[in-house]
Design an enzyme around this catalytic site. Structure first.
Site, PDB file in Angstrom:
ATOM      1  N   GLU A 116      55.079  41.179 104.705  1.00 18.81           N
ATOM      2  CA  GLU A 116      55.096  39.734 105.000  1.00 18.81           C
ATOM      3  C   GLU A 116      55.569  39.455 106.426  1.00 18.81           C
ATOM      4  O   GLU A 116      56.042  38.354 106.730  1.00 18.81           O
ATOM      5  CB  GLU A 116      55.982  38.984 103.979  1.00 18.81           C
ATOM      6  N   GLU A 169      74.463  18.308  94.068  1.00 19.26           N
ATOM      7  CA  GLU A 169      74.517  18.988  95.381  1.00 19.26           C
ATOM      8  C   GLU A 169      73.166  19.081  96.085  1.00 19.26           C
ATOM      9  O   GLU A 169      73.120  19.237  97.298  1.00 19.26           O
ATOM     10  CB  GLU A 169      75.006  20.436  95.187  1.00 19.26           C
ATOM     11  N   HIS A 210      54.591  33.001  92.797  1.00 16.08           N
ATOM     12  CA  HIS A 210      55.015  34.180  93.564  1.00 16.08           C
ATOM     13  C   HIS A 210      56.516  34.130  93.871  1.00 16.08           C
ATOM     14  O   HIS A 210      57.248  35.041  93.484  1.00 16.08           O
ATOM     15  CB  HIS A 210      54.192  34.299  94.857  1.00 16.08           C
TER      16      HIS A 210
HETATM   17  O1  2HA Z   1      57.480  42.889  99.752  1.00 19.40           O
HETATM   18  O2  2HA Z   1      57.725  40.277  98.097  1.00 19.40           O
HETATM   19  O3  2HA Z   1      55.511  39.177  99.000  1.00 19.40           O
HETATM   20  C1  2HA Z   1      57.118  42.466  98.516  1.00 19.40           C
HETATM   21  C2  2HA Z   1      56.877  41.032  98.496  1.00 19.40           C
HETATM   22  C3  2HA Z   1      55.601  40.548  99.007  1.00 19.40           C
HETATM   23 ZN    ZN Z   2      56.988  38.349  97.480  1.00 20.11          ZN
END
Ligand code: 2HA
Ligand code: ZN
Length: 270
Positions: A116, A169, A210
């Site tokens: 990433e 909060e 994700h």
């Molecule tokens: O590196 O989280 O999005 C593993 C991850 C990819």
């Molecule tokens: Zn990830």
């Protein structure tokens, strides 16, 4: 030259990755962190003129040329950083218009930066335009926030308002709210560009189904931000299936704005 294993930035990175693993946010090789460092900080511990390897970044980030980053490695496990920091972490400098990464320390097994990396570097560039003190981009897979993206509308205002209503909060910690990206292929320049665009208006960007991106001036701030949003999502999942009897009203949110000197995202409160 001092031993880099005694550097406060390295110690803090090790503690943070271990803590995130312990929270269950970074299973297997999940998650990645990048911490921007100054040349003066780094040069106490390493020779900045000794480049070990040059790794193509795969994109251009001209505004980050010459900047130093401590980053987690691709395929590496957060749980292992504490045992082998020089294998699981790398310290690099962006060069050649931000198109190459010069490795100065780490990735000792021949490894490279997180998959990433584009999302991290593009997000740093974006955050620096709105907050020059930003130094951290943090990605992880917090369980409750991730779960929430399956059952809650992904509309950013609706998502933000639900989180704000879950703990008092929240509006104080993230008055800029959370931005949301619908599912996109991870590890690509495209998701990097989309994340960076969202980072211009919020320090939290949800990747639906994700995980989450957080930004901050230091590791503690980015961690605390994610921790607060994740706590709110946990409360949401505990109550979402029950009849709602009470909430935090917009009027009460305005009281919090006044008391704590924060300004909620424009148009998000009545
Ligand atoms: O590196 O989280 O999005 C593993 C991850 C990819
Ligand atoms: Zn990830």
């Amino acid at each position: 030259m001092k031993d880099i294993l005694t550097a406060p930035f390295l110690i803090e990175m090790i503690r943070t990755t271990a803590n995130m693993y312990a929270h269950g946010w970074d299973e297997r090789n999940g998650g990645n962190i990048s911490l921007m460092l100054s040349e003066s900080e780094v040069s106490e511990y390493i020779d900045v003129n000794r480049v070990l390897r040059t790794i193509p970044a795969g994109f251009k980030a001209p505004s980050l040329e010459g900047k130093y980053f401590l980053v987690t490695g691709t395929g590496k496990y957060f749980k292992n950083v504490q045992y082998a920091p020089d294998v699981n972490l790398g310290l690099l400098r962006l060069a050649d218009g931000g198109s190459n990464a010069q490795l100065l320390w780490g990735f000792a097994d021949g490894g490279t930066f997180t998959s990433e990396f584009p999302a991290h570097m593009m997000s740093h560039a974006a955050r620096l335009t709105v907050n020059p003190s930003n130094r951290v981009i943090m990605h992880c897979h917090p369980t409750n926030l991730l779960a929430m993206t399956y059952v809650h509308s992904l509309d950013e205002k609706a998502f933000t308002r639900t989180l704000w209503q879950m703990c008092t909060e929240c509006i104080i910690v993230f008055p800029d709210g959370v931005n949301v990206l619908e599912w996109l292929l991870c590890g690509t320049n495209e998701i990097g560009e989309a994340t960076a665009e969202k980072m211009k208006t919020s320090r939290l960007v949800v990747w639906a189904q994700h995980g989450l991106y957080g930004a901050g001036a230091d590791l503690d701030e980015a961690f605390g931000l994610i921790e607060t949003a994740e706590k709110a999502a946990e409360i949401y999942l505990k109550i979402a299936h029950l009849p709602l009897v009470n909430t935090i009203t917009d009027e009460q949110m305005h009281l919090l704005e006044g008391r704590y000197g924060v300004k909620a995202r424009e148009g998000y409160l009545a």
